[in-house]
Design a protein around this motif. Structure first.
Motif, PDB file in Angstrom:
ATOM      1  N   ILE A  88      20.914   0.099   3.742  1.00 49.52           N
ATOM      2  CA  ILE A  88      19.778   0.234   4.447  1.00 49.52           C
ATOM      3  C   ILE A  88      19.590  -1.036   5.173  1.00 49.52           C
ATOM      4  CG2 ILE A  88      17.193   0.380   4.327  1.00 49.52           C
ATOM      5  CD1 ILE A  88      17.247   2.299   2.017  1.00 49.52           C
ATOM      6  N   PRO A  89      19.151  -1.132   6.408  1.00 48.80           N
ATOM      7  CA  PRO A  89      19.281  -2.410   6.938  1.00 48.80           C
ATOM      8  C   PRO A  89      18.133  -3.237   6.535  1.00 48.80           C
ATOM      9  CG  PRO A  89      19.520  -0.743   8.895  1.00 48.80           C
ATOM     10  CD  PRO A  89      19.253   0.065   7.543  1.00 48.80           C
ATOM     11  N   ALA A  90      18.460  -4.628   6.390  1.00 51.10           N
ATOM     12  CA  ALA A  90      17.282  -5.631   6.123  1.00 51.10           C
ATOM     13  C   ALA A  90      17.113  -6.511   6.989  1.00 51.10           C
ATOM     14  CB  ALA A  90      17.624  -6.228   4.687  1.00 51.10           C
ATOM     15  N   VAL A  91      15.741  -6.752   7.523  1.00 56.08           N
ATOM     16  CA  VAL A  91      15.442  -7.730   8.390  1.00 56.08           C
ATOM     17  C   VAL A  91      14.814  -8.737   7.986  1.00 56.08           C
ATOM     18  CG1 VAL A  91      14.361  -7.969  10.718  1.00 56.08           C
ATOM     19  CG2 VAL A  91      15.400  -5.708  10.148  1.00 56.08           C
ATOM     20  N   LEU A  92      15.140  -9.957   8.170  1.00 59.28           N
ATOM     21  CA  LEU A  92      14.316 -11.146   7.430  1.00 59.28           C
ATOM     22  C   LEU A  92      13.159 -11.677   8.826  1.00 59.28           C
ATOM     23  CD1 LEU A  92      17.473 -13.334   6.343  1.00 59.28           C
ATOM     24  CD2 LEU A  92      15.448 -12.197   4.930  1.00 59.28           C
ATOM     25  N   VAL A  93      12.048 -11.667   8.032  1.00 57.77           N
ATOM     26  CA  VAL A  93      10.832 -12.184   8.928  1.00 57.77           C
ATOM     27  C   VAL A  93      10.300 -13.515   8.370  1.00 57.77           C
ATOM     28  CG1 VAL A  93       8.492 -11.613   9.618  1.00 57.77           C
ATOM     29  CG2 VAL A  93      10.180  -9.927   9.634  1.00 57.77           C
ATOM     30  N   ASP A  94      10.237 -14.353   9.198  1.00 58.01           N
ATOM     31  CA  ASP A  94       9.431 -15.819   8.977  1.00 58.01           C
ATOM     32  C   ASP A  94       8.222 -15.309   8.079  1.00 58.01           C
ATOM     33  OD1 ASP A  94       8.285 -18.336   8.824  1.00 58.01           O
ATOM     34  OD2 ASP A  94       8.657 -18.751  10.890  1.00 58.01           O
ATOM     35  N   GLU A  95       8.065 -16.095   6.903  1.00 59.51           N
ATOM     36  CA  GLU A  95       6.747 -15.747   6.004  1.00 59.51           C
ATOM     37  C   GLU A  95       5.904 -17.075   5.951  1.00 59.51           C
ATOM     38  OE1 GLU A  95       7.608 -16.157   1.550  1.00 59.51           O
ATOM     39  OE2 GLU A  95       7.882 -14.324   2.293  1.00 59.51           O
ATOM     40  N   ARG A  96       6.213 -18.025   6.987  1.00 57.43           N
ATOM     41  CA  ARG A  96       5.843 -19.366   6.464  1.00 57.43           C
ATOM     42  C   ARG A  96       4.380 -19.477   6.371  1.00 57.43           C
ATOM     43  NH1 ARG A  96       8.528 -23.298  10.875  1.00 57.43           N
ATOM     44  NH2 ARG A  96       9.208 -21.146  11.739  1.00 57.43           N
ATOM     45  N   TYR A  97       3.537 -18.715   6.945  1.00 55.26           N
ATOM     46  CA  TYR A  97       2.137 -18.811   7.035  1.00 55.26           C
ATOM     47  C   TYR A  97       1.405 -17.384   6.307  1.00 55.26           C
ATOM     48  CZ  TYR A  97       3.117 -22.588  10.174  1.00 55.26           C
ATOM     49  OH  TYR A  97       3.887 -23.557  10.439  1.00 55.26           O
ATOM     50  N   SER A  98       2.046 -16.617   5.837  1.00 56.61           N
ATOM     51  CA  SER A  98       1.718 -15.448   5.229  1.00 56.61           C
ATOM     52  C   SER A  98       0.759 -15.584   4.051  1.00 56.61           C
ATOM     53  CB  SER A  98       2.715 -14.368   4.762  1.00 56.61           C
ATOM     54  OG  SER A  98       3.465 -14.816   3.767  1.00 56.61           O
ATOM     55  N   SER A  99       1.225 -16.816   3.107  1.00 59.42           N
ATOM     56  CA  SER A  99       0.152 -17.097   2.037  1.00 59.42           C
ATOM     57  C   SER A  99      -0.991 -17.680   2.489  1.00 59.42           C
ATOM     58  CB  SER A  99       1.174 -18.039   1.180  1.00 59.42           C
ATOM     59  OG  SER A  99       2.236 -17.500   0.585  1.00 59.42           O
ATOM     60  N   SER A 100      -1.126 -18.326   3.318  1.00 54.39           N
ATOM     61  CA  SER A 100      -2.375 -18.809   3.879  1.00 54.39           C
ATOM     62  C   SER A 100      -3.215 -17.869   4.254  1.00 54.39           C
ATOM     63  CB  SER A 100      -2.120 -19.820   4.922  1.00 54.39           C
ATOM     64  OG  SER A 100      -1.719 -19.275   6.189  1.00 54.39           O
ATOM     65  N   VAL A 101      -2.678 -16.714   4.803  1.00 58.31           N
ATOM     66  CA  VAL A 101      -3.756 -15.925   5.453  1.00 58.31           C
ATOM     67  C   VAL A 101      -4.523 -15.083   4.153  1.00 58.31           C
ATOM     68  CG1 VAL A 101      -3.875 -13.193   6.457  1.00 58.31           C
ATOM     69  CG2 VAL A 101      -2.278 -15.110   7.310  1.00 58.31           C
TER      70      VAL A 101
END
Length: 129
Positions: A88-101
């Motif tokens: 299955i294709p796996a795409v990486l997404v920048d998660e730098r600010y997900s925790s702060s949300v």
């Protein structure tokens, strides 16, 4: 319409979220809390069988300045393993600010919520998928 799973990879837990390309809204799904890699990948295999996603989105942690660190490499490896083991294709997404949300209290078991934020960032960044 395609189903997409999002992952917030951690050494102890992996948060999982689900969404689709029709409504483009990510929802927390579950937290994988298996002690071994085999157990983690067995749980992932079960989710992939159940949801049959077109692709998987994996959060890519980076330092605030964009520099990579140890967990960046581990997340890249995890994405490669998803693709290699399950095709299955796996795409990486920048998660730098997900925790702060959602707050920085990792002990409150927010991994599935973090996965939903990562998946939502993917939907928001990729108009038509």
């Amino acid at each position: 319409m395609e189903t997409i799973l999002g992952f917030d990879f951690g050494l102890k837990r992996i948060g999982v979220a689900v969404g689709n390309t029709l409504i483009r809204q990510a929802q927390p799904l579950t937290i994988i809390n298996e002690p071994t890699n085999d157990g983690k990948f067995a749980a992932i295999a079960s989710l992939l069988e159940q949801w049959r996603p077109a692709r998987c989105i994996v959060g890519l942690p980076l330092h605030p300045d964009g520099a990579e660190h140890e967990m960046t490499l581990r997340c890249r490896r995890f994405a490669n393993q998803l693709h290699g083991r399950f095709g299955i294709p796996a795409v990486l997404v920048d998660e730098r600010y997900s925790s702060s949300v959602i707050g920085s209290e990792r002990g409150s078991r927010i991994d599935d919520q973090a996965a939903a934020i990562i998946l939502q960032q993917y939907f928001d960044q990729h108009g038509e998928t």
